[in-house]
Scaffold this active site. Structure first.
Site, short mmCIF file in Angstrom:
data_model
loop_
_atom_site.label_atom_id
_atom_site.label_comp_id
_atom_site.label_asym_id
_atom_site.label_seq_id
_atom_site.Cartn_x
_atom_site.Cartn_y
_atom_site.Cartn_z
N HIS A 38 -30.84 -4.82 87.63
CA HIS A 38 -29.62 -4.13 88.07
C HIS A 38 -28.86 -3.55 86.87
CE1 HIS A 38 -27.38 -3.94 92.06
NE2 HIS A 38 -26.47 -3.41 91.28
N GLY A 45 -30.63 5.27 85.78
CA GLY A 45 -29.27 5.03 86.25
C GLY A 45 -28.24 5.79 85.44
N ARG A 87 -34.42 5.95 78.83
CA ARG A 87 -33.58 6.93 78.16
C ARG A 87 -34.37 8.14 77.64
NH1 ARG A 87 -30.89 4.24 80.78
NH2 ARG A 87 -29.24 2.79 80.16
N LYS A 138 -35.20 -4.25 96.05
CA LYS A 138 -34.81 -3.89 94.67
C LYS A 138 -34.17 -5.09 93.99
CE LYS A 138 -31.94 -0.59 92.12
NZ LYS A 138 -30.73 -1.31 91.67
C1 LIG Z 1 -22.07 2.08 87.76
C2 LIG Z 1 -23.29 1.50 88.40
C3 LIG Z 1 -23.31 1.27 89.77
C4 LIG Z 1 -24.44 0.75 90.39
N1 LIG Z 1 -24.45 0.59 91.75
C5 LIG Z 1 -25.57 0.13 92.36
C6 LIG Z 1 -25.66 0.04 93.80
O1 LIG Z 1 -24.72 0.35 94.53
N2 LIG Z 1 -26.82 -0.40 94.34
C7 LIG Z 1 -27.90 -0.74 93.58
O2 LIG Z 1 -28.95 -1.12 94.11
N3 LIG Z 1 -27.85 -0.64 92.21
C8 LIG Z 1 -26.73 -0.22 91.60
N4 LIG Z 1 -26.72 -0.10 90.24
C9 LIG Z 1 -27.92 -0.43 89.44
C10 LIG Z 1 -28.82 0.80 89.28
O3 LIG Z 1 -29.40 1.17 90.51
C11 LIG Z 1 -29.99 0.54 88.31
O4 LIG Z 1 -30.71 -0.61 88.69
C12 LIG Z 1 -29.57 0.42 86.85
O5 LIG Z 1 -28.40 1.14 86.57
C13 LIG Z 1 -30.72 0.91 85.96
O6 LIG Z 1 -30.41 0.76 84.62
P1 LIG Z 1 -29.92 1.98 83.66
O7 LIG Z 1 -28.55 2.32 84.11
O8 LIG Z 1 -29.95 1.32 82.32
O9 LIG Z 1 -30.90 3.12 83.78
C14 LIG Z 1 -25.58 0.42 89.60
C15 LIG Z 1 -25.55 0.66 88.23
C16 LIG Z 1 -24.44 1.18 87.62
C17 LIG Z 1 -24.46 1.45 86.15
#
Ligand SMILES: Cc1cc2nc3c(=O)[nH]c(=O)nc-3n(C[C@H](O)[C@H](O)[C@H](O)COP(=O)(O)O)c2cc1C
Length: 338
Positions: free
Chosen positions: A236, A290, A271, A212
């Site tokens: 991310h 996310g 979204r 990822k």
């Molecule tokens: C608060 C928060 C915590 C996250 N923690 C992780 C994590 O522990 N591992 C990971 O692979 N991605 C993490 N992500 C990234 C999400 O998996 C994802 O790639 C991203 O939020 C997608 O975008 P969106 O929030 O705009 O839909 C995190 C994102 C947010 C907002």
């Protein structure tokens, strides 16, 4: 329970961490990492939404796609929808602590399952983060996918074993977590990996292995050469490196290079169901959502998570009818206006 009440409740529970804006676009929370925002200027978070909004759809209504089918098969599992829950951790420092890590991730994993989808779980500096995800996956009889931080090789392999014991459907590493200084500060260093190191992780397990955080064609090719089953095209959520492009910008070239070799997931800024159909049209096999699911969980628990995935799936169905695509395999870049 409806979306309005979920959002109102979430606004109370996430106070000081997430404003639950009408559109979750990273403007109000720019720079809030820890928190719910994008890093630095917040440009990379916003780039995800901007990239998606630049694509337009060809509307077609003279056809026979009256009934549409959103089912798909991923890692040997039959899903009712290609809308999956992205891995997220840090309920205290990112989300304000109204839910524990364990409560939050069990809502994500079980809510996704109820929606006919699957939830991914994350990893972080506090062992409770990964372990809570594993417990949630085990409680859903393996219906979940743990994503591990790019720690030392043996640390990752130990966590792969826990995922296997929980019966997980697949396992992966968010390789872009290489940039997380918070992990190093807590004595758990993360960093980039070589192709050989990735190959070692892939061969350490029988489970499909997901990388990822891939944003370039050359790294997608390395993932394929190293034997990965899938990649997630993702920045991310704009939380790692400021000024990266949006996932939807880089996706087409990556699909062109490795689309026939790997399962391709994508996330960032999804979204609505229309955003989902756009990423599928650009070549993704499924998408992750996310932040909107944080609102779902804090505002409505597992049922709130299910409701938001259901809403995106219903919007996707509507968009399929209006683009003349009766199944996910019928969705191609022909529906994108050029
Ligand atoms: C608060 C928060 C915590 C996250 N923690 C992780 C994590 O522990 N591992 C990971 O692979 N991605 C993490 N992500 C990234 C999400 O998996 C994802 O790639 C991203 O939020 C997608 O975008 P969106 O929030 O705009 O839909 C995190 C994102 C947010 C907002």
């Amino acid at each position: 329970m409806d979306l309005k009440s979920i959002r109102e409740e979430a606004r109370k529970k996430l106070k000081g961490y997430c404003r639950v804006c009408p559109v979750c676009d990273g403007r109000a929370c720019a720079g809030e990492v820890p928190g719910m925002g994008g890093t630095g200027t917040g440009t990379a978070f916003r780039a995800n939404l901007e990239a998606l909004s630049r694509y337009r759809l060809n509307m077609r209504t003279i056809h026979n796609a009256k009934e549409v089918n959103t089912t798909c098969r991923l890692f040997g599992m039959d899903l009712d929808t290609p809308v999956l829950a992205a891995p997220m951790t840090g309920t205290t420092y990112n989300m304000g602590g109204a839910l524990s890590e364990k409560e939050f991730i069990s809502m994500i994993v079980s809510g996704s399952h109820r929606a006919g989808s699957i939830g991914l779980t994350g990893d972080g500096a506090d062992p409770a983060m990964y372990d809570s995800g594993i417990e949630a996956v085990a409680a859903e009889r393996g219906w979940g996918i743990p994503i591990i931080k790019p720690r030392a090789q043996q640390e990752i392999i130990n966590r792969i074993r826990t995922a296997e014991k929980a019966g997980a459907a697949a396992v992966g590493v968010d390789i872009d977590g290489a940039g997380l200084v918070t992990m190093a500060l807590k004595g758990q260093p993360v960093g980039p990996k070589t192709k050989e190191e990735i190959r070692e992780l892939v061969s350490a397990t029988e489970l499909p292995f997901i990388l990822k955080g891939i944003m370039t064609v050359d790294e997608a090719e390395i993932a394929a050469e190293a034997g990965c089953a899938a990649i997630v095209v993702s920045n991310h959520g704009g939380r790692i490196l400021d000024h990266t492009p949006g996932a939807a910008e880089v996706l087409p070239a990556i699909v062109k290079a490795v689309g026939d070799k790997l399962t391709i997931l994508a996330d960032g800024g999804v979204r609505s169901g229309v955003d989902v159909i756009k990423l599928l049209a650009l070549g993704a096999d499924a998408v992750l959502v996310g932040r909107p699911l944080v609102v779902g969980a804090f505002g409505g628990g597992a049922e709130g998570v299910k409701l938001i995935i259901d809403q995106y799936t219903n919007e996707l169905k509507q968009a399929m009818i209006l683009t003349g695509t009766s199944s996910l395999s019928a969705i191609s870049d022909k529906i994108i206006y050029k």
